[in-house]
Write an enzyme that holds these catalytic residues in place. Structure first.
Site, PDB file in Angstrom:
ATOM      1  CD  GLN A  75      -3.314  -0.637   0.513  1.00 32.61           C
ATOM      2  OE1 GLN A  75      -3.196   0.664   0.211  1.00 32.61           O
ATOM      3  NE2 GLN A  75      -4.176  -1.637   0.015  1.00 32.61           N
ATOM      4  CB  THR A  77       5.169   3.256   3.271  1.00 33.22           C
ATOM      5  OG1 THR A  77       5.943   3.150   4.627  1.00 33.22           O
ATOM      6  CG2 THR A  77       6.191   3.145   2.355  1.00 33.22           C
ATOM      7  CE1 TYR A  78       7.943  11.501   4.268  1.00 33.42           C
ATOM      8  CE2 TYR A  78       8.704  10.598   6.263  1.00 33.42           C
ATOM      9  CZ  TYR A  78       8.774  11.598   5.381  1.00 33.42           C
ATOM     10  OH  TYR A  78       9.474  12.722   5.658  1.00 33.42           O
ATOM     11  CB  ILE A 140       9.031  -5.583   3.896  1.00 24.24           C
ATOM     12  CG1 ILE A 140      10.020  -5.513   4.875  1.00 24.24           C
ATOM     13  CG2 ILE A 140       9.557  -6.529   2.566  1.00 24.24           C
ATOM     14  CD1 ILE A 140      10.496  -6.860   5.485  1.00 24.24           C
ATOM     15  N   GLY A 141       8.571  -4.003   0.991  1.00 24.69           N
ATOM     16  CA  GLY A 141       7.890  -4.143  -0.346  1.00 24.69           C
ATOM     17  C   GLY A 141       8.630  -4.531  -1.603  1.00 24.69           C
ATOM     18  CB  ALA A 154      11.540   1.670   4.421  1.00 18.98           C
ATOM     19  CB  CYS A 170       1.498  -0.720   5.570  1.00 16.72           C
ATOM     20  SG  CYS A 170       3.005  -0.241   5.612  1.00 16.72           S
TER      21      CYS A 170
END
Length: 223
Positions: A75, A77-78, A140-141, A154, A170
């Site tokens: 999704q 995130t920053y 995590i992505g 991250a 997320c």
């Protein structure tokens, strides 16, 4: 030394998001079976990234921080200063890794790196990432293309967490984020980055005693 036994770790410093994302795609699209795997350590200028499953309603009030729709899973995130990014550009087949294996290794490299600080971090089966007392410390992505991975993790080291209030991190409304420094963990990106790289290499089978990997550290990209 074959490409299979040679890993390049690049320290890229603070960079805007878009050029690094483009560089990851270019690297993956042009690599072949002989290309060395690489790990990139980088810190980004402020940006929200919205994954392929990202829904607009999770962007609550991005304001002056840019939003970039990207090709990783997950999704929104920053990313911002004080957060250690680790991008994993790996040939999964050559390393005998499945996607789930890599996600698990990324989670566990953070868990292991925080253990010496007596931080009890853990993954969640239904929500990729690493958590401490219900708060998220690492996101995590990944994206897999041509059997190779890019994007990565991250880790919140010592960053301004307030931009996370402008989104549902997320995709989870009210999810709290936490920094390593709030838990007496590593307080610099250099310290955190060195530890997660070492732990990840161990977890994915690099640096075996019987077949050690040549790990080459570089500042920036090759000219």
């Amino acid at each position: 030394m074959s490409a299979q036994a040679h890993l390049i770790v690049r320290q890229l410093g603070r960079q805007p998001y878009l050029p690094i994302w483009q560089a990851m795609q270019d690297f993956t699209d042009t690599r072949d079976e002989h290309t060395c795997d690489e790990l990139w350590l980088v810190e980004h200028e402020p940006v929200f990234t919205q994954g392929q499953a990202g829904k607009e309603e999770h962007l609550l009030a991005p304001g002056d921080i840019p939003v970039v729709k990207v090709d990783r899973g997950g999704q929104v995130t920053y990313h911002g200063p004080g957060q250690q990014m680790l991008y994993v550009l790996l040939n999964l087949k050559r390393n005998k890794l499945g996607v789930r294996d890599l996600v698990t290794a990324l989670e566990q490299c953070v868990v292991q790196s925080l253990q010496p600080y007596k931080i009890n971090a853990y993954p969640k089966a239904d929500a990729p990432g690493v958590y401490v007392d219900g708060k998220k410390i690492c996101s995590i992505g990944l994206r897999i293309r041509k059997g190779c991975s890019f994007h990565g993790l991250a880790l919140n080291v010592n960053m301004d967490l307030s931009p996370f209030m402008r989104i549902n991190p997320c995709g989870y409304a009210g999810l709290e984020m936490v920094n390593c420094t709030q838990l007496q963990g590593p307080d610099t990106l250099a310290e955190a980055g060195e530890q997660i790289v070492a732990s990840l290499c161990e977890l994915i089978g690099l640096n075996k005693p019987d077949s050690p990997t040549l790990i080459e550290y570089k500042e920036g990209f090759d000219e």
